[in-house]
Design an enzyme around this catalytic site. Structure first.
Site, short mmCIF file in Angstrom:
data_model
loop_
_atom_site.label_atom_id
_atom_site.label_comp_id
_atom_site.label_asym_id
_atom_site.label_seq_id
_atom_site.Cartn_x
_atom_site.Cartn_y
_atom_site.Cartn_z
CB CYS A 1 40.51 34.08 40.89
SG CYS A 1 39.12 33.24 40.21
CG ASP B 1 41.86 29.84 33.10
OD1 ASP B 1 40.63 29.75 32.99
OD2 ASP B 1 42.44 30.52 33.96
CG HIS C 1 40.51 29.86 36.72
ND1 HIS C 1 40.99 31.00 36.14
CD2 HIS C 1 39.91 30.24 37.86
CE1 HIS C 1 40.66 32.03 36.89
NE2 HIS C 1 40.02 31.60 37.94
#
Lengths: 88, 254
Positions: free
Chosen positions: B131, B191, B223
Site C-alpha cells: 500500500c 485496483d 488493492h
C-alpha cells in the site's frame, strides 16, 4: 489504497476514549482502511487531543451510507435546534 | 514450561521488539523476527502501511522468518508517538500530515544497517512494502543500496496526488534513475490506486532507464489482495504473489 486525503477541523467539546473522557480539540475525517470494521475502506473520524497524547482519541469507522446518514442526522438536529441553545 | 519446551523445538523462531538507530541518529522501535540460529541468512525490511505498525504487518514479518529470513519492521511513527497503540499513532501522524520521505529513508536506512551489522547476516537485504509502503519501498530502493525491492500495490510512485491530499508525498520519477536493485511489482488489475495504467507508465519509465524489473498484475484482484484480515483479500492472487516473493528473494538474497 491507503488514501492520503484527510479533512482536519478544530473542534471544541469532549469525547470518551480508551482512557475516559477528555477535552477534544481536533477532528480528522478520512476515507481509508479501517482498523476494526469489516470493510475494505471506511469513513473514519478521530476526535483527538494531540497535545495530551495519541491515546486521547475517540475513533469511529463507518461504511459510506452510514456515515452519510449520521452526517445528515447531525445537520438535521442542528438545524432544528433553536439558536439560543447552541451558545450554551 | 515455555523454557522447557524451547529446548525441544527444532527450526525455532524468535520475534519481538528491538531498539534500532535511524540513519539520522534517532533511536526508534522496531519489530523483528528471525530463525533462531546462527546460519548465514538474508534479511528483509518490511515497510508498514499508512494505518500503522499493526498486528497484520507484524504477522508478515514473522512469515518471512518462517521462510528463513531475518525481517524487521521499523515503527515509522515512533518519533511522533512513542509507546502509543499502533492505531492511535497512525491517527496522530495522519492528523500531522504524515511522515516525510526523508524520515522514511532515514528509518529504512537504519534498519538496513541494523540487519547488515548482525554477525549471521549474509550481507543481502531486501525491502518490501504494501500500500503506501509500496511507494515507500520504491523511494527506499532509489535512495539506499539494497539488494532487492518489492512494491506491493503502491500508489503515487509517479504523479502527484490531488491537492486535497495534504500528506507529504510527491512523485518519485526524478529518482527512478537511482534505483539500486531489481524491482518486483505485484498489483491488482481491479485496483484504482495504482491503476494498471499507472504501473504500466512506471514500467515504461524503468525500461527507458534500463532498470531491471518485473511487474505482475493479477486478475480478479484489487488493492490490498494480500491482506488476510480485510475483505480485499484474494486467496489466489495472494498465494501466487507469495510464490513470486519467495522466488525473487530466494534469487536475490541468498
Amino acid at each position: 489504497m491507503c488514501t492520503y486525503s484527510t479533512e482536519k477541523v478544530r473542534i471544541s467539546g469532549s469525547a470518551k476514549g480508551a482512557s475516559g473522557w477528555f477535552k477534544a480539540t481536533e477532528a480528522t475525517v478520512y476515507f481509508d482502511h479501517p482498523v476494526h470494521a469489516p470493510l475494505g475502506h471506511s469513513l473514519n473520524v478521530d476526535l483527538m487531543n494531540p497535545e495530551q497524547g495519541p491515546e486521547f482519541r475517540a475513533a469511529m469507522e463507518l461504511d459510506a451510507e452510514s456515515a452519510r446518514g449520521l452526517a445528515e442526522a447531525i445537520l438535521k438536529m442542528l438545524d432544528s435546534t433553536p439558536d439560543g441553545l447552541k451558545d450554551h | 514450561m515455555g523454557l522447557e519446551l524451547a529446548d525441544q523445538i527444532r527450526s525455532a523462531l524468535v520475534a519481538g521488539l528491538v531498539d534500532m538507530t535511524s540513519a539520522d541518529g534517532e533511536t526508534i522501535e522496531a519489530y523483528v523476527a528471525s530463525p533462531a540460529d546462527d546460519h548465514p541468512k538474508g534479511s528483509v525490511v518490511v515497510i508498514h502501511h499508512l494505518p500503522g505498525w499493526d498486528e497484520a504487518t507484524k504477522e508478515i514479518v514473522r512469515k518471512f522468518a518462517y521462510h528463513g529470513y531475518r525481517a524487521i519492521c521499523p515503527n515509522l511513527y515512533y518519533r511522533q508517538a512513542p509507546g502509543a497503540a499502533p492505531d492511535d499513532a497512525a491517527a496522530l501522524v495522519r492528523s500531522q500530515g504524515g511522515i516525510s520521505d526523508a524520515q522514511l529513508v532515514s528509518d529504512v536506512g537504519g534498519a538496513v544497517d541494523f540487519l547488515r551489522s548482525l554477525p549471521d547476516s549474509n550481507g543481502k537485504v531486501g525491502v518490501i512494502g504494501y500500500c503506501s509502503g509500496g511507494r515507500q519501498t520504491f523511494l527506499a530502493a532509489c535512495s539506499l543500496k539494497v539488494d532487492a525491492a518489492i512494491d506491493c500495490y503502491g500508489a503515487f510512485v509517479l504523479g502527484t496526488p490531488p491537492s486535497s491530499f495534504p500528506l507529504k508525498v510527491g512523485p518519485l520519477d526524478h529518482i527512478a534513475k537511482d534505483l539500486s536493485c531489481e524491482l518486483l511489482g505485484l498489483f491488482g488489475a481491479e485496483d484504482s490506486f495504482p491503476a494498471p495504467d499507472e504501473t504500466a507508465n512506471l514500467s515504461e519509465l524503468l525500461d527507458g532507464l534500463g532498470k531491471t524489473h518485473e511487474f505482475v498484475t493479477y486478475e480478479n484482484a484489487g488493492h490490498a489482495f494480500f491482506a488476510t484480515d480485510r475483505p480485499s483479500y484474494r486467496v489466489e492472487a495472494a498465494n501466487e504473489g507469495w510464490q513470486k516473493i519467495w522466488g525473487f528473494f530466494g534469487r536475490k538474497l541468498s
